[in-house]
Design an enzyme around this catalytic site. Structure first.
Site, mmCIF file in Angstrom:
data_model
loop_
_atom_site.group_PDB
_atom_site.id
_atom_site.type_symbol
_atom_site.label_atom_id
_atom_site.label_comp_id
_atom_site.label_asym_id
_atom_site.label_seq_id
_atom_site.Cartn_x
_atom_site.Cartn_y
_atom_site.Cartn_z
ATOM 1 N N ILE A 119 0.840 -1.199 0.000
ATOM 2 C CA ILE A 119 0.000 0.000 0.000
ATOM 3 C C ILE A 119 0.875 1.248 0.000
ATOM 4 C CG2 ILE A 119 -1.936 -1.149 1.153
ATOM 5 C CD1 ILE A 119 -0.832 0.017 3.817
ATOM 6 N N HIS A 179 -4.506 -4.263 -2.543
ATOM 7 C CA HIS A 179 -4.933 -3.852 -1.198
ATOM 8 C C HIS A 179 -5.069 -2.338 -1.069
ATOM 9 C CE1 HIS A 179 -3.417 -7.929 0.607
ATOM 10 N NE2 HIS A 179 -4.416 -8.062 -0.239
HETATM 11 P P1 NAD Z 1 4.385 -10.892 5.118
HETATM 12 O O1 NAD Z 1 4.869 -9.927 6.166
HETATM 13 O O2 NAD Z 1 3.436 -11.956 5.511
HETATM 14 O O3 NAD Z 1 5.618 -11.622 4.409
HETATM 15 C C1 NAD Z 1 6.743 -10.938 3.922
HETATM 16 C C2 NAD Z 1 7.625 -11.945 3.192
HETATM 17 O O4 NAD Z 1 8.732 -11.235 2.671
HETATM 18 C C3 NAD Z 1 8.185 -13.062 4.094
HETATM 19 O O5 NAD Z 1 8.044 -14.298 3.416
HETATM 20 C C4 NAD Z 1 9.662 -12.682 4.289
HETATM 21 O O6 NAD Z 1 10.488 -13.817 4.420
HETATM 22 C C5 NAD Z 1 9.934 -11.938 2.991
HETATM 23 N N1 NAD Z 1 10.970 -10.902 3.111
HETATM 24 C C6 NAD Z 1 11.182 -10.018 4.107
HETATM 25 N N2 NAD Z 1 12.197 -9.215 3.832
HETATM 26 C C7 NAD Z 1 12.674 -9.592 2.625
HETATM 27 C C8 NAD Z 1 13.742 -9.137 1.792
HETATM 28 N N3 NAD Z 1 14.522 -8.116 2.148
HETATM 29 N N4 NAD Z 1 13.953 -9.789 0.618
HETATM 30 C C9 NAD Z 1 13.188 -10.850 0.240
HETATM 31 N N5 NAD Z 1 12.149 -11.297 0.986
HETATM 32 C C10 NAD Z 1 11.892 -10.677 2.153
HETATM 33 O O7 NAD Z 1 3.787 -9.938 3.995
HETATM 34 P P2 NAD Z 1 2.848 -10.244 2.751
HETATM 35 O O8 NAD Z 1 3.110 -11.628 2.279
HETATM 36 O O9 NAD Z 1 3.022 -9.124 1.811
HETATM 37 O O10 NAD Z 1 1.333 -10.214 3.270
HETATM 38 C C11 NAD Z 1 0.825 -9.544 4.369
HETATM 39 C C12 NAD Z 1 0.159 -8.168 4.149
HETATM 40 O O11 NAD Z 1 1.056 -7.174 4.618
HETATM 41 C C13 NAD Z 1 -0.156 -7.704 2.773
HETATM 42 O O12 NAD Z 1 -1.526 -7.627 2.679
HETATM 43 C C14 NAD Z 1 0.372 -6.252 2.700
HETATM 44 O O13 NAD Z 1 -0.660 -5.369 2.281
HETATM 45 C C15 NAD Z 1 0.664 -5.900 4.123
HETATM 46 N N6 NAD Z 1 1.814 -4.995 4.373
HETATM 47 C C16 NAD Z 1 2.212 -4.095 3.415
HETATM 48 C C17 NAD Z 1 3.333 -3.296 3.638
HETATM 49 C C18 NAD Z 1 3.748 -2.304 2.576
HETATM 50 O O14 NAD Z 1 2.908 -1.755 1.861
HETATM 51 N N7 NAD Z 1 5.049 -2.062 2.410
HETATM 52 C C19 NAD Z 1 4.053 -3.417 4.838
HETATM 53 C C20 NAD Z 1 3.592 -4.337 5.800
HETATM 54 C C21 NAD Z 1 2.462 -5.128 5.560
#
Ligand code: NAD
Length: 263
Positions: free
Chosen positions: A118, A134
């Site tokens: 997001i 999302h």
């Molecule tokens: P998640 O937190 O469940 O998983 C994140 C994944 O990324 C994990 O498998 C982890 O091992 C991997 N990861 C972490 N750092 C990494 C890196 N540097 N390089 C490669 N892989 C890496 O998140 P998700 O699967 O996206 O789902 C959960 C929800 O979190 C989504 O709906 C999303 O909208 C929301 N979210 C979004 C943000 C954002 O917009 N940046 C931040 C936090 C959560």
């Protein structure tokens, strides 16, 4: 776990190492590639994912605060999270992984991105075909009358819950909370037409419906190239005939991957 070809970063030479034949084969056979991205792609921009060992998600359990129920029953409580998350998202910049994906699209190697994020960082990096499953935190939305307006930085300061100038109801960020349907399903379907190669990047891909997209590619006989710090449930259930896991921080692995396949 099904055996999966695995690629890692060679720590001494800063190149990819491992089953490079499998990687070359997967790249040569790619068809209508689409990327599915998640929170992990933005971790190196300073935005924590749900697993990051950081204060944000410890203080604000997403299953308690990031729900439609929380917003409807206690908008002031929900806004404690929205303000803190908004403060973290403000002024964040795309990292080399976002830039590599924009580059792939420009070169015609990627049809587009389905993102669960997001934070708007794919667009900031120059990606043009981005479906935000999302929604986005950069605007506010009224569930009562549909009014939408930018998420002004004044809303980050403590104060009353922002209300809709048209109907007076509480405003919420224009994101999909747990309990709400995803956005842009039709656009996502259009982008996925004919996709037989999916890059699954920085996501546990466990949250439906995002997880259904790689499932569909695999059912159609296609393959997943997964970029993650570590194997996931998806790796364990199989990535298809040309599937590859590229392990490591995606801000490093994606640019190295592009260097490798474009050299
Ligand atoms: P998640 O937190 O469940 O998983 C994140 C994944 O990324 C994990 O498998 C982890 O091992 C991997 N990861 C972490 N750092 C990494 C890196 N540097 N390089 C490669 N892989 C890496 O998140 P998700 O699967 O996206 O789902 C959960 C929800 O979190 C989504 O709906 C999303 O909208 C929301 N979210 C979004 C943000 C954002 O917009 N940046 C931040 C936090 C959560």
């Amino acid at each position: 776990m099904n055996p999966v070809a695995t690629i890692r970063i060679d720590p001494e030479r800063s190149v990819l190492t491992g089953d490079l034949d499998a990687l070359n084969h997967a790249w040569a056979g790619r068809r209508n590639a689409v990327a599915l991205t998640g929170a992990g792609v933005s971790v190196e921009s300073g935005i924590p994912d749900f697993r990051s060992d950081c204060g944000l998600w410890r203080r604000f359990d997403p299953m308690e605060y990031a729900t439609l129920e929380c917003f409807l029953n206690d908008p002031a409580k929900a806004w404690d999270l929205y303000r803190e998350l908004g403060t973290i998202l403000k002024d964040r910049r795309p990292n080399p992984a976002h830039l590599a994906l924009a580059d792939m699209e420009n070169r015609g190697d990627l049809n587009g991105i389905l993102t669960q994020n997001i934070d708007g960082l794919h667009q900031a990096a120059g990606s043009r075909s981005v479906v935000e499953l999302h929604g986005t935190h950069s605007s506010l939305h009224c569930l009562g009358c549909g009014h939408t307006e930018p998420f002004a930085s004044t809303f980050l300061k403590p104060g009353p819950v922002p209300s809709c100038p048209a109907c007076g109801k509480a405003l919420k960020p224009n994101v999909v909370l747990f309990g709400e349907p995803v956005r842009e399903a039709a656009l996502a379907q259009t982008l996925m037409a004919g996709c037989r190669t999916m890059f699954v990047i920085g996501t546990s891909a466990e949250v439906a419906p995002a997880c259904l997209y790689p499932d569909g590619v695999l059912r159609a006989g296609g393959s997943v190239l997964e970029f993650n710090l570590e194997p996931t449930e998806r790796t364990r259930s199989g990535l298809g005939p040309d599937g590859v896991l590229i392990e490591g921080p995606v801000g490093r692995t994606l640019p190295l991957f592009l260097d490798h396949v474009q050299s």
